[in-house]
Design a protein around this motif. Structure first.
Motif, short mmCIF file in Angstrom:
data_model
loop_
_atom_site.label_atom_id
_atom_site.label_comp_id
_atom_site.label_asym_id
_atom_site.label_seq_id
_atom_site.Cartn_x
_atom_site.Cartn_y
_atom_site.Cartn_z
N GLY A 1 7.54 8.51 -0.33
CA GLY A 1 8.65 9.04 -1.12
C GLY A 1 8.61 8.54 -2.54
O GLY A 1 8.81 9.31 -3.49
N PHE A 2 8.34 7.25 -2.72
CA PHE A 2 8.28 6.69 -4.07
C PHE A 2 7.10 7.25 -4.85
O PHE A 2 7.23 7.61 -6.03
CB PHE A 2 8.19 5.17 -4.00
CG PHE A 2 8.24 4.49 -5.34
CD1 PHE A 2 9.46 4.09 -5.87
CD2 PHE A 2 7.09 4.24 -6.06
CE1 PHE A 2 9.52 3.45 -7.11
CE2 PHE A 2 7.14 3.62 -7.30
CZ PHE A 2 8.35 3.22 -7.83
N ALA A 3 5.94 7.32 -4.20
CA ALA A 3 4.75 7.79 -4.88
C ALA A 3 4.88 9.25 -5.30
O ALA A 3 4.52 9.63 -6.42
CB ALA A 3 3.52 7.62 -3.98
N ALA A 4 5.39 10.09 -4.41
CA ALA A 4 5.54 11.50 -4.74
C ALA A 4 6.55 11.70 -5.86
O ALA A 4 6.34 12.51 -6.77
CB ALA A 4 5.97 12.29 -3.50
N VAL B 1 3.30 4.73 -11.15
CA VAL B 1 3.63 4.15 -9.84
C VAL B 1 2.76 2.95 -9.50
O VAL B 1 2.91 2.37 -8.42
CB VAL B 1 3.51 5.21 -8.72
CG1 VAL B 1 4.48 6.35 -8.95
CG2 VAL B 1 2.08 5.73 -8.59
N MET B 2 1.86 2.56 -10.40
CA MET B 2 1.00 1.41 -10.09
C MET B 2 1.13 0.30 -11.13
O MET B 2 0.37 -0.67 -11.10
CB MET B 2 -0.46 1.84 -9.98
CG MET B 2 -1.05 2.42 -11.24
SD MET B 2 -2.81 2.84 -11.08
CE MET B 2 -3.52 1.20 -10.94
N TYR C 1 11.37 0.34 -11.38
CA TYR C 1 11.71 0.84 -10.05
C TYR C 1 10.71 0.37 -9.00
O TYR C 1 10.95 0.51 -7.80
CB TYR C 1 11.80 2.37 -10.06
CG TYR C 1 12.96 2.85 -10.88
CD1 TYR C 1 14.27 2.73 -10.43
CD2 TYR C 1 12.77 3.39 -12.15
CE1 TYR C 1 15.34 3.14 -11.19
CE2 TYR C 1 13.84 3.81 -12.92
CZ TYR C 1 15.12 3.68 -12.44
OH TYR C 1 16.18 4.07 -13.21
N MET C 2 9.57 -0.21 -9.45
CA MET C 2 8.67 -0.86 -8.50
C MET C 2 9.38 -2.03 -7.83
O MET C 2 9.13 -2.33 -6.66
CB MET C 2 7.42 -1.36 -9.23
CG MET C 2 6.48 -0.26 -9.70
SD MET C 2 5.48 0.41 -8.36
CE MET C 2 4.28 -0.89 -8.16
N ILE D 1 1.60 -2.13 -5.07
CA ILE D 1 0.60 -1.54 -5.95
C ILE D 1 -0.56 -1.00 -5.13
O ILE D 1 -1.05 0.11 -5.37
CB ILE D 1 0.11 -2.57 -6.98
CG1 ILE D 1 1.23 -2.90 -7.98
CG2 ILE D 1 -1.11 -2.05 -7.74
CD1 ILE D 1 0.90 -4.02 -8.93
N ALA D 2 -1.02 -1.77 -4.16
CA ALA D 2 -2.14 -1.33 -3.31
C ALA D 2 -1.78 -0.05 -2.56
O ALA D 2 -2.63 0.83 -2.38
CB ALA D 2 -2.52 -2.43 -2.33
N LYS D 3 -0.54 0.06 -2.13
CA LYS D 3 -0.12 1.24 -1.38
C LYS D 3 0.02 2.46 -2.29
O LYS D 3 0.00 3.60 -1.83
CB LYS D 3 1.22 0.97 -0.68
CG LYS D 3 1.19 -0.18 0.33
CD LYS D 3 0.25 0.12 1.49
CE LYS D 3 0.30 -0.97 2.55
NZ LYS D 3 -0.27 -2.24 2.14
N MET D 4 0.14 2.23 -3.60
CA MET D 4 0.27 3.35 -4.56
C MET D 4 -1.08 3.90 -5.00
O MET D 4 -1.19 5.07 -5.37
CB MET D 4 1.02 2.88 -5.81
CG MET D 4 2.49 2.55 -5.59
SD MET D 4 3.45 4.01 -5.13
CE MET D 4 4.01 3.49 -3.52
N VAL D 5 -2.12 3.06 -4.97
CA VAL D 5 -3.43 3.45 -5.50
C VAL D 5 -3.97 4.74 -4.88
O VAL D 5 -4.51 5.60 -5.59
CB VAL D 5 -4.44 2.29 -5.34
CG1 VAL D 5 -5.85 2.75 -5.68
CG2 VAL D 5 -4.03 1.14 -6.24
#
Length: 536
Positions: free
Chosen positions: A171-174, A470-471, A477-478, A498-502
Motif C-alpha cells: 500500500g505504501f509503495a503503490a 519510497v526508498m 512518511y517512511m 527501505i529493503a522492502k521498497m526496492v
C-alpha cells in the motif's frame, strides 16, 4: 499464509534485499540520523556561505546566496523558529489530524467490519491488484494516502489470510511510487499546472497553457500500467519474500513484546481491534455499518450543497475551484470528517461507544501508537526547515541542470537525463511542489527553447518525482510506515522498510519511462490539446 513455501531456498533478489536491510539497519535510529543530517547541513551551508556560493535561478534578476547555519542570521533562524519548525511540520499536522479520525474508525471496529463485509467473498488472488490500483490512485487524497492506505491494506490482507505486512508495504509503495498519477484529477494536477504556467509565462515563446487536465491521458495510461505492476510485485515478490524470511504476521504489544491479540491489549473500555479478525459480520456490526452508511450519505450531500451553492466559501475569487480554491485546501478536513462522522455513528449503532468519554479515549489510543512519530517529527521539522532556509536545495537543482547542459545532452536523451536528475533530487527533496518549483524554473524555459511543450516537460517530471521517494529516509512518511511495521517486528529499522521498497522502485521507474517514451515516439498528446512539441 501464501502459496509461497517458507522452505524455498533464497534467490539472488532475497540475498540482495537482505544485504540492503542489514546495511540500512546499521544506520542510527531515525532521530539520531536526522540529528546528524541536520548538523551536516549546518556545517556544509556555513562553509558554502563562507566561500560566497550563490545560485542563479532562471527568471530571477539577482542570484540567491547559500545561507550559513552558523552565522548570525542562521542562529536567529534556529532560536526563533525551533517551535514553529516542529509545529509547522506539514506531515505532523496531516498525520495527527487524520489519525484522530482513522483511529476512532479503527478502535470502534468500523474499519474491520467494513472490510470483512466487502472482502469476505473476494478472491485472495485479486487483493494485490486491487491494492495496487487503490494505492496508485491514492494521490487523490494527497499525503493522506500514506497514512490511510497501508494500515487498511494490512487489515484486508489479514482478513483474507494473507500476510498483513505485504499489505502495509504494498500500500505504501503503490501510493508513494505512483504518487504523481491517478485516474482522477487531483489537487496535485492543479498545483503543478500553476507552477508550470508561472514559469512558462516568463518567456516570449508561444506555448500551450497547462491546465489540471493537461497530463490526463498520460496519467490514465500510467495509472493502469503501474497498478497492474504493483499487484504483480506484491503478489510475486514482496509477500513470498516475507513468508520465506518468516517475517512476523501477528501484531505484538510494544510494551512487552507479546502478541497483540485477545485480552493482552484490552484496556478500560472496548477495543474491537484487539480481537483476531473474523470473516463473520455480527448483527450489531451490521447495525453500526448501516448507521455509518446513512451518516456518510448525509455528510456527502451536505458537503456537495456547501460546495455547489452559488457564493460558496469553498470557491475561489472567480467562483470556481481550479487552479486554487479553499476546497482544494480542505482535503485533510474532508478526509477527517469522512472517517470521524461515520465512525461515531457506527460506534453508537454497534455499541462500541456507550458514553461520551469513550470517544476521546479511543482517539487517544490512536495517538499513543503515533507517539514515536511525534517525537521524530521534532527533528524532522528542524532538518527540513534548515535545508530549505539555507538554499542548498535550490543550489542542487540548478547545479544539476548546468551539468546536463555542460555534457551536451539534447533531444530525447536530454529528457531522460532530466528524469534521472529529478529521481536523484527526489531522494533529498521529497516535496513534489518544492522540487517542481525549483526544477521548472530551470527546465521549462530550457526545453521550451528546444521546442518541447511545458505540459510534456511536466509529464516527464512526474516520472522522476515519484518512484524514488519510497526508498529515501528523508521521506517523513517512511517513519510512519516504520511505526506500522514495528507493530509486527519491533526490532525493524529504516533498512527494513527501505529493503522492502526496492523491488518497486526500479520496475516502476522503467515502466513509467517506457510509457513516456511511447507518448514521445508516437507524438501522442499527454492531455487535451497538449502535444509533445510546440507548434504544428
Amino acid at each position: 499464509m501464501t502459496d509461497a513455501s517458507p522452505s524455498a531456498p533464497p534467490g539472488r533478489l532475497d540475498r540482495a534485499l537482505d544485504w540492503i536491510e542489514r546495511t540500512g539497519n546499521r544506520l542510527p535510529e531515525p532521530f539520531i540520523l536526522f540529528a546528524w543530517l541536520t548538523l551536516v547541513v549546518a556545517v556544509l551551508s556555513s562553509a558554502m556561505a563562507a566561500f560566497g556560493v550563490t545560485v542563479t535561478i532562471p527568471g530571477e534578476a539577482e542570484s540567491t546566496p547559500v545561507r550559513g547555519a552558523f552565522t548570525g542570521a542562521g542562529l536567529e533562524f534556529f532560536f526563533t523558529g525551533l517551535a514553529e519548525n516542529f509545529i509547522g511540520f506539514p506531515p505532523l499536522r496531516t498525520v495527527v489530524t487524520i489519525m484522530l479520525a482513522v483511529g476512532l474508525a479503527e478502535r470502534t471496529g468500523m474499519l474491520a467490519a467494513l472490510i470483512r463485509l466487502a472482502f469476505s467473498r473476494a478472491p485472495r488472488w485479486l487483493l494485490p491488484y486491487a491494492l495496487g490500483f487503490i494505492g496508485v490512485s491514492g494521490s487523490v487524497m494527497a499525503d493522506s494516502a500514506f497514512i490511510i492506505i497501508p494500515p487498511l491494506a494490512a487489515i484486508v490482507f489479514r482478513a483474507a489470510g494473507r500476510h498483513p505486512v505485504a499489505g502495509l508495504i504494498g500500500g505504501f509503495a503503490a501510493a508513494g511510487a505512483g504518487y504523481s498519477t491517478s485516474l482522477l484529477v487531483t489537487s496535485l494536477d492543479a498545483l503543478f499546472a500553476g507552477i508550470t504556467n508561472s514559469v512558462a509565462a516568463t518567456l516570449p515563446m508561444a506555448a500551450t497553457t497547462v491546465t489540471p487536465i493537461s497530463n490526463y491521458f498520460f496519467n490514465i495510461a500510467s495509472a493502469i500500467v503501474l497498478s497492474l505492476l504493483a499487484g504483480v510485485i506484491i503478489d510475486r515478490v514482496v509477500e513470498p519474500g516475507l513468508v520465506r524470511s518468516q517475517f512476523p504476521d501477528t501484531e505484538v504489544d510494544a510494551d512487552d513484546g507479546k502478541a497483540a491479540t485477545g485480552p493482552a491489549r484490552q484496556e478500560q473500555g472496548t477495543d474491537p481491534m484487539a480481537e483476531p479478525v473474523s470473516a463473520t459480520v455480527t448483527p450489531a456490526e451490521r447495525r453500526g455499518l448501516r448507521a455509518a452508511g446513512i451518516t456518510l450519505l448525509l455528510l456527502t450531500v451536505a458537503v456537495l450543497v456547501l460546495v455547489l451553492v452559488p457564493g460558496s466559501p469553498l470557491r475561489n475569487d472567480t467562483g470556481g475551484y481550479l487552479p486554487e480554491s479553499p476546497l482544494l485546501d480542505s482535503v485533510v478536513t474532508l478526509v477527517f470528517l469522512a472517517f470521524f462522522v461515520p465512525a461515531l455513528a457506527y460506534g453508537i449503532g454497534a455499541g462500541s461507544i456507550r458514553r461520551g468519554a469513550d470517544v476521546p479515549m479511543l482517539m487517544g489510543r490512536a495517538l499513543k501508537d503515533l507517539s514515536g512519530f511525534i517525537v521524530l517529527a521534532f527533528i524532522l521539522g528542524q532538518f527540513i526547515a534548515l535545508f530549505a532556509w539555507t538554499n542548498i536545495g535550490a543550489w542542487l537543482a540548478v547545479s544539476g541542470a548546468q551539468l546536463l547542459e555542460a555534457i551536451g545532452l539534447t533531444g530525447y536523451p536530454a529528457i531522460l537525463g532530466f528524469v534521472v536528475l529529478a529521481s536523484l533530487l527526489n531522494l533529498f527533496i521529497v516535496s513534489g511542489s518544492s522540487l517542481w518549483t525549483l526544477m521548472a524554473s530551470v527546465f521549462v524555459p530550457l526545453f521550451l527553447l528546444l521546442g518541447y511543450e511545458p505540459g510534456f516537460v511536466q509529464g516527464a517530471f512526474r516520472v522522476g518525482d515519484a518512484a524514488t521517494q519510497v526508498m529515501t529516509p528523508l521521506n517523513p512518511y517512511m517513519i510512519v510506515l516504520l511505526t506500522f511495521v514495528r507493530r509486527y517486528q519491533p526490532s525493524a529499522g529504516l533498512g527494513t522498510v527501505i529493503a522492502k521498497m526496492v523491488p518497486f522502485v526500479v520496475p516502476f521507474w522503467l515502466a513509467w519511462v517506457a510509457i513516456l517514451t511511447v507518448f514521445y515516439a508516437f507524438d501522442i498528446p499527454l492531455g487535451p490539446g497538449v502535444d509533445v512539441r510546440v507548434g504544428p
